[in-house]
Design an enzyme around this catalytic site. Structure first.
Site, mmCIF file in Angstrom:
data_model
loop_
_atom_site.group_PDB
_atom_site.id
_atom_site.type_symbol
_atom_site.label_atom_id
_atom_site.label_comp_id
_atom_site.label_asym_id
_atom_site.label_seq_id
_atom_site.Cartn_x
_atom_site.Cartn_y
_atom_site.Cartn_z
ATOM 1 N N LYS A 42 5.745 -2.330 -15.261
ATOM 2 C CA LYS A 42 5.252 -0.968 -15.465
ATOM 3 C C LYS A 42 5.565 -0.100 -14.246
ATOM 4 C CE LYS A 42 0.854 0.132 -14.476
ATOM 5 N NZ LYS A 42 0.587 1.341 -13.686
ATOM 6 N N ASN A 43 5.263 -0.621 -13.065
ATOM 7 C CA ASN A 43 5.406 0.213 -11.865
ATOM 8 C C ASN A 43 6.851 0.468 -11.470
ATOM 9 O OD1 ASN A 43 2.694 0.517 -11.753
ATOM 10 N ND2 ASN A 43 2.371 -0.782 -9.943
ATOM 11 N N ARG A 94 -1.637 9.134 -12.871
ATOM 12 C CA ARG A 94 -1.347 9.613 -11.542
ATOM 13 C C ARG A 94 0.154 9.631 -11.218
ATOM 14 N NH1 ARG A 94 -2.962 9.851 -6.366
ATOM 15 N NH2 ARG A 94 -1.209 8.980 -5.257
ATOM 16 N N CYS A 139 -6.310 6.118 -11.956
ATOM 17 C CA CYS A 139 -7.330 5.111 -11.662
ATOM 18 C C CYS A 139 -8.300 5.620 -10.612
ATOM 19 C CB CYS A 139 -6.671 3.845 -11.109
ATOM 20 S SG CYS A 139 -6.131 2.686 -12.346
ATOM 21 N N ARG A 171 -6.790 8.610 -3.014
ATOM 22 C CA ARG A 171 -5.386 8.651 -3.427
ATOM 23 C C ARG A 171 -4.757 10.046 -3.336
ATOM 24 N NH1 ARG A 171 -4.370 4.686 -8.427
ATOM 25 N NH2 ARG A 171 -2.517 4.219 -7.273
ATOM 26 N N ASP A 211 -2.617 -4.940 -6.053
ATOM 27 C CA ASP A 211 -2.694 -5.034 -7.515
ATOM 28 C C ASP A 211 -3.020 -6.455 -8.008
ATOM 29 O OD1 ASP A 211 -2.244 -2.360 -7.745
ATOM 30 O OD2 ASP A 211 -0.196 -2.506 -8.483
ATOM 31 N N ARG A 268 -3.186 0.257 -20.527
ATOM 32 C CA ARG A 268 -2.295 1.089 -19.718
ATOM 33 C C ARG A 268 -1.239 0.227 -19.031
ATOM 34 N NH1 ARG A 268 -5.040 3.818 -15.224
ATOM 35 N NH2 ARG A 268 -2.849 4.071 -14.745
HETATM 36 C C1 UD1 Z 1 1.573 2.271 -6.300
HETATM 37 C C2 UD1 Z 1 1.324 1.505 -7.580
HETATM 38 C C3 UD1 Z 1 -0.064 0.899 -7.578
HETATM 39 C C4 UD1 Z 1 -0.258 0.065 -6.320
HETATM 40 C C5 UD1 Z 1 0.085 0.847 -5.067
HETATM 41 C C6 UD1 Z 1 0.050 0.025 -3.803
HETATM 42 C C7 UD1 Z 1 2.693 2.664 -9.214
HETATM 43 C C8 UD1 Z 1 2.745 3.552 -10.407
HETATM 44 N N1 UD1 Z 1 1.482 2.408 -8.721
HETATM 45 O O1 UD1 Z 1 0.619 3.336 -6.272
HETATM 46 O O2 UD1 Z 1 -0.215 0.086 -8.738
HETATM 47 O O3 UD1 Z 1 -1.610 -0.360 -6.240
HETATM 48 O O4 UD1 Z 1 1.410 1.409 -5.190
HETATM 49 O O5 UD1 Z 1 0.910 -1.054 -3.899
HETATM 50 O O6 UD1 Z 1 3.699 2.185 -8.739
HETATM 51 N N2 UD1 Z 1 -1.701 7.562 0.323
HETATM 52 C C9 UD1 Z 1 -2.018 8.706 1.023
HETATM 53 N N3 UD1 Z 1 -1.237 9.813 0.843
HETATM 54 C C10 UD1 Z 1 -0.168 9.805 0.010
HETATM 55 C C11 UD1 Z 1 0.154 8.652 -0.712
HETATM 56 C C12 UD1 Z 1 -0.633 7.540 -0.530
HETATM 57 O O7 UD1 Z 1 -2.975 8.716 1.800
HETATM 58 O O8 UD1 Z 1 0.496 10.851 -0.105
HETATM 59 C C13 UD1 Z 1 -2.523 6.344 0.500
HETATM 60 C C14 UD1 Z 1 -3.241 5.968 -0.789
HETATM 61 O O9 UD1 Z 1 -4.448 6.671 -0.935
HETATM 62 C C15 UD1 Z 1 -3.442 4.490 -0.581
HETATM 63 C C16 UD1 Z 1 -2.181 4.061 0.170
HETATM 64 O O10 UD1 Z 1 -1.668 5.257 0.760
HETATM 65 O O11 UD1 Z 1 -4.571 4.254 0.216
HETATM 66 C C17 UD1 Z 1 -1.111 3.394 -0.676
HETATM 67 O O12 UD1 Z 1 -0.759 4.237 -1.744
HETATM 68 P P1 UD1 Z 1 0.683 4.216 -2.420
HETATM 69 O O13 UD1 Z 1 1.511 3.111 -1.872
HETATM 70 O O14 UD1 Z 1 1.221 5.585 -2.386
HETATM 71 O O15 UD1 Z 1 0.297 3.854 -3.910
HETATM 72 P P2 UD1 Z 1 0.797 4.534 -5.246
HETATM 73 O O16 UD1 Z 1 2.234 4.879 -5.143
HETATM 74 O O17 UD1 Z 1 -0.176 5.574 -5.652
#
Ligand code: UD1
Length: 418
Positions: free
Chosen positions: A22-23, A92, A116, A121, A304, A396
């Site tokens: 999915k991701n 998201r 989620c 986030r 995850d 999902r």
């Molecule tokens: C992706 C995955 C999710 C997984 C996560 C971490 C998808 C669709 N989702 O989510 O399943 O749990 O990676 O492996 O691929 N952060 C900030 N600012 C930002 C972006 C992120 O502070 O602009 C923080 C987030 O709040 C979190 C951390 O960085 O604490 C990691 O987030 P990130 O790696 O960006 O996760 P996602 O891409 O949202």
């Protein structure tokens, strides 16, 4: 709304095929925006999040077909550069349209995301990266508006290796003028898969899977032709279920090194792991022993898999300490697992689990995607009946989960919520 009814106590045994990740699929489908032609993607999982992505792309003007795991997307014409709240709040990852829309159309307007409920986030890293590439960003009425006639290649150093921010910046940089160097990038296998797919469109990318990704911008891209990588988290979930129920399960259709940190923890817990070219077998006839885990960006233990590993540790021999470092508030499964009789104590961003020999079935409420999977696992171990409500979270991210579990001997049925 559906629920799952589980009669616990069966050891899982057999072989299961994992779906496309999915991701990986979400950003890859979204990257079709960048190409002026028709894209074809194989092994796309039939999931709610994929349907939402298709809806978002259709809204932007891409036409699509989706049948038997094959999605085609035609991005000949973009009809709007706006992704509205109604669509983005459902998922998201919709925020990933920002980079490609901006790069192709010079402007993008995207609602701030929902998704989620596992912490704040924010998307500040995404926005900072796009600014570095020359975008002017404004926030207005819950929307992000990004503008740049043409993005300009630059050096972008991420404060944290965010998966989504790396993907957004990577896609945007493909059509920027000149070279972009992404430093402290995320190294997840899904990033690598996105790079492979972008290359099939004519993008010039190297270094994916390391912390330095180098992208040479080009003037235009064609459609993509790509098969999605196997879902390491789905595979890990079935293996964790085998550990928790003291069974033997083989998962097929993924590269074992994508799950190495988790496999090592399974081994530490006493499971026997066999790694084949595109398959992994876990055997846990003697049950697991308490094992500590700390989540980290790839190649560390994935956040995850935290909830599912915790469910397995609830019935392990001895204590475990599970520490979550990626997301705050990702312990929503803890009070639900406790309803099965599991002994869990939350201390800050850690949970101390004292393994029990027995859990007892109970009605449970799913809260987020991976938490839902851990509740199903708890139900599979518990004596008697467990009913997991609100499983739309599960739908999902897991394709036909209850069917796959049934094929491994689980007694699990989907039913309508009264
Ligand atoms: C992706 C995955 C999710 C997984 C996560 C971490 C998808 C669709 N989702 O989510 O399943 O749990 O990676 O492996 O691929 N952060 C900030 N600012 C930002 C972006 C992120 O502070 O602009 C923080 C987030 O709040 C979190 C951390 O960085 O604490 C990691 O987030 P990130 O790696 O960006 O996760 P996602 O891409 O949202």
């Amino acid at each position: 709304m559906d629920k799952l009814k589980i009669q616990g106590g069966q050891a899982l045994n057999g072989t299961v095929n994992v779906s496309g990740a999915k991701n990986a699929a979400l950003p890859i489908l979204i990257s079709a925006i960048l190409g002026s032609g028709k894209s074809r993607f194989d092994r796309v999982p039939a999931l709610q999040d994929i349907k939402t992505t298709e809806l978002v792309l259709n809204h932007l003007g891409l036409t699509s077909t989706f049948e038997k795991g094959v999605m085609t997307l035609d991005a000949a014409k973009i009809s709007t550069i706006e992704a509205p709240y109604d669509l983005v709040r459902k998922m998201r990852a919709s925020v990933l349209v920002l980079g490609p829309l901006l790069a192709r159309e010079g402007r993008a307007k995207v609602s701030l995301p929902g998704g989620c409920a596992i912490g704040a986030r924010p998307i500040d890293f995404h926005l900072t990266a796009l600014e570095k590439l020359g975008a002017k960003i404004t926030l207005e009425g819950g929307y992000v508006i990004a503008e740049a006639k043409r993005l300009k290649g630059n050096r972008v150093s991420f404060e944290f290796p965010s998966v989504g921010a790396t993907e957004n910046a990577m896609m945007a940089a493909c059509l920027a003028d000149g070279e972009t160097l992404l430093e402290n990038s995320a190294k997840e296998p899904e990033i690598v898969d996105l790079a492979i797919s972008l290359r099939s469109m004519g993008a010039k990318i190297e270094g994916e899977g390391s912390e330095r990704i180098r992208i040479q911008g080009v003037n235009s891209l064609t459609g993509a032709n790509h098969r999605i990588v196997g879902d390491r988290i789905e595979a890990g979930t079935f293996l964790a279920a085998a550990l928790a129920t003291r069974g033997k399960v083989r998962v097929e259709g993924l590269a074992p090194h994508h799950l190495e940190a988790v496999l090592q923890k399974f081994e530490e817990a006493g499971a026997i792991i066999t790694r084949d070219a595109e398959a992994i077998t876990l055997e846990a006839r003697n049950g697991g022993k308490g094992t500590d885990v700390k989540t980290q960006p790839f190649p560390g233990f994935p956040t995850d898999m935290q909830a599912q590993f915790m469910a397995a540790m609830c019935v392990a021999d001895g204590p475990s300490l599970i520490t979550e470092t990626i997301f705050e508030n990702r312990f929503m499964h803890v009070p639900e697992l406790a309803r099965l009789g599991a002994d869990l104590t939350v201390r800050g961003n850690s949970v101390l689990i004292r393994g029990k020999s027995k859990l007892i079935g109970a009605p449970l409420m799913a809260t987020d995607l991976r938490a839902s999977a851990s509740l199903v696992m708890g139900g599979l171990c518990a004596e008697g009946e467990t009913v997991v409500s609100r499983i739309y979270h599960l739908d999902r991210g897991y394709e036909r989960m209850e069917e796959k579990l049934r094929s491994l001997g689980a007694r699990i049925e989907r039913a309508k919520e009264e």
